[in-house]
Design a protein around this motif. Structure first.
Motif, PDB file in Angstrom:
ATOM      1  N   ASP A   1      37.248  45.650  39.813  1.00  0.00           N
ATOM      2  CA  ASP A   1      37.754  45.303  38.481  1.00  0.00           C
ATOM      3  C   ASP A   1      36.930  44.776  37.477  1.00  0.00           C
ATOM      4  N   GLU A   2      35.656  43.956  37.711  1.00  0.00           N
ATOM      5  CA  GLU A   2      34.792  43.482  36.723  1.00  0.00           C
ATOM      6  C   GLU A   2      33.939  44.783  36.494  1.00  0.00           C
TER       7      GLU A   2
ATOM      8  N   ILE B   1      33.988  47.832  53.380  1.00  0.00           N
ATOM      9  CA  ILE B   1      33.235  46.657  52.976  1.00  0.00           C
ATOM     10  C   ILE B   1      34.013  46.005  51.855  1.00  0.00           C
ATOM     11  N   PHE B   2      34.154  44.489  52.369  1.00  0.00           N
ATOM     12  CA  PHE B   2      34.718  43.746  50.871  1.00  0.00           C
ATOM     13  C   PHE B   2      33.692  42.882  50.105  1.00  0.00           C
ATOM     14  N   LEU B   3      33.740  42.902  48.935  1.00  0.00           N
ATOM     15  CA  LEU B   3      32.763  42.101  48.204  1.00  0.00           C
ATOM     16  C   LEU B   3      33.846  41.299  47.369  1.00  0.00           C
ATOM     17  N   THR B   4      33.233  39.650  47.483  1.00  0.00           N
ATOM     18  CA  THR B   4      34.068  38.535  46.945  1.00  0.00           C
ATOM     19  C   THR B   4      33.182  37.592  46.443  1.00  0.00           C
TER      20      THR B   4
ATOM     21  N   ASP C   1      36.263  45.018  45.992  1.00  0.00           N
ATOM     22  CA  ASP C   1      36.422  43.533  45.587  1.00  0.00           C
ATOM     23  C   ASP C   1      37.843  43.180  46.574  1.00  0.00           C
ATOM     24  N   ILE C   2      38.111  41.876  46.865  1.00  0.00           N
ATOM     25  CA  ILE C   2      39.208  41.523  47.212  1.00  0.00           C
ATOM     26  C   ILE C   2      40.162  41.076  46.028  1.00  0.00           C
ATOM     27  N   ASN C   3      39.897  40.335  45.247  1.00  0.00           N
ATOM     28  CA  ASN C   3      40.814  39.745  43.969  1.00  0.00           C
ATOM     29  C   ASN C   3      40.809  40.581  42.853  1.00  0.00           C
ATOM     30  N   MET C   4      41.670  41.536  42.852  1.00  0.00           N
ATOM     31  CA  MET C   4      42.068  42.381  41.693  1.00  0.00           C
ATOM     32  C   MET C   4      43.447  42.524  41.544  1.00  0.00           C
ATOM     33  N   PRO C   5      43.642  43.023  40.222  1.00  0.00           N
ATOM     34  CA  PRO C   5      44.956  43.028  39.661  1.00  0.00           C
ATOM     35  C   PRO C   5      45.819  44.316  40.445  1.00  0.00           C
ATOM     36  N   TYR C   6      47.011  44.218  40.164  1.00  0.00           N
ATOM     37  CA  TYR C   6      48.082  45.267  40.647  1.00  0.00           C
ATOM     38  C   TYR C   6      48.128  45.721  42.017  1.00  0.00           C
ATOM     39  N   LEU C   7      46.956  45.346  42.689  1.00  0.00           N
ATOM     40  CA  LEU C   7      46.849  45.795  44.210  1.00  0.00           C
ATOM     41  C   LEU C   7      45.592  45.153  44.780  1.00  0.00           C
ATOM     42  N   THR C   8      45.665  44.057  45.493  1.00  0.00           N
ATOM     43  CA  THR C   8      44.299  43.456  46.011  1.00  0.00           C
ATOM     44  C   THR C   8      43.515  44.491  46.880  1.00  0.00           C
TER      45      THR C   8
END
Length: 147
Positions: A18-19, A88-91, A63-70
């Motif tokens: 999201d960024e 792969i998760f990035l956080t 990414d894990i923390n995002m708007p609309y759907l994590t």
């Protein structure tokens, strides 16, 4: 086993972040490392899921923390459709709850931000080799970078 080289063509990756600056930077990094790959990008989990269904990428980096759907919610939906999907998760957070959630849905790799390119590329290589070998993803403790 298919060995993934730096210039393999035909590899499809989906980057969900999201960024905007991070998304652009990671996208350039992936394009430079894998010049023959097709890189799709999405700004949130909802759009990421749409692109996943449309393109069926070999690998999802999210990414894990995002708007609309994590990222976790998106990964659960992807897993329902493809049990062998490589993710792969990035956080920026290393919360135990998030690690447990990632493990519960079978996400094999978790890389903390700021992203170390060597750790990310290593995780990508393992995921792609698993994908081409047709084996299910396995959470690897050595794939988790500790702060």
């Amino acid at each position: 086993m298919h060995k993934v080289s730096d210039d393999d063509s035909g590899i499809r990756m989906l980057l969900v972040e999201d960024e905007e600056v991070a998304r652009l930077t990671l996208g350039r990094m992936l394009t430079m490392k894998y010049p023959g790959a097709k890189i799709y990008t999405a700004e949130n989990g909802r759009r990421g899921l749409e692109l996943y269904r449309l393109h069926l990428p070999d690998l999802v980096i999210s990414d894990i923390n995002m708007p609309y759907l994590t990222g976790i919610e998106m990964a659960r939906d992807i897993r329902r459709e493809d049990e062998f999907a490589q993710l792969i998760f990035l956080t920026a957070h290393s919360e135990a709850r998030q690690l447990m959630e990632a493990e519960s849905i079978g996400v094999p790799h978790y890389v903390l931000k700021p992203v170390d390119r060597n750790e990310l590329f290593s995780a990508i290589a393992r995921c792609l080799e698993s994908r081409y070998a047709g084996s299910p993803p396995v959470l690897r403790p050595d794939a988790v970078r500790r702060a």
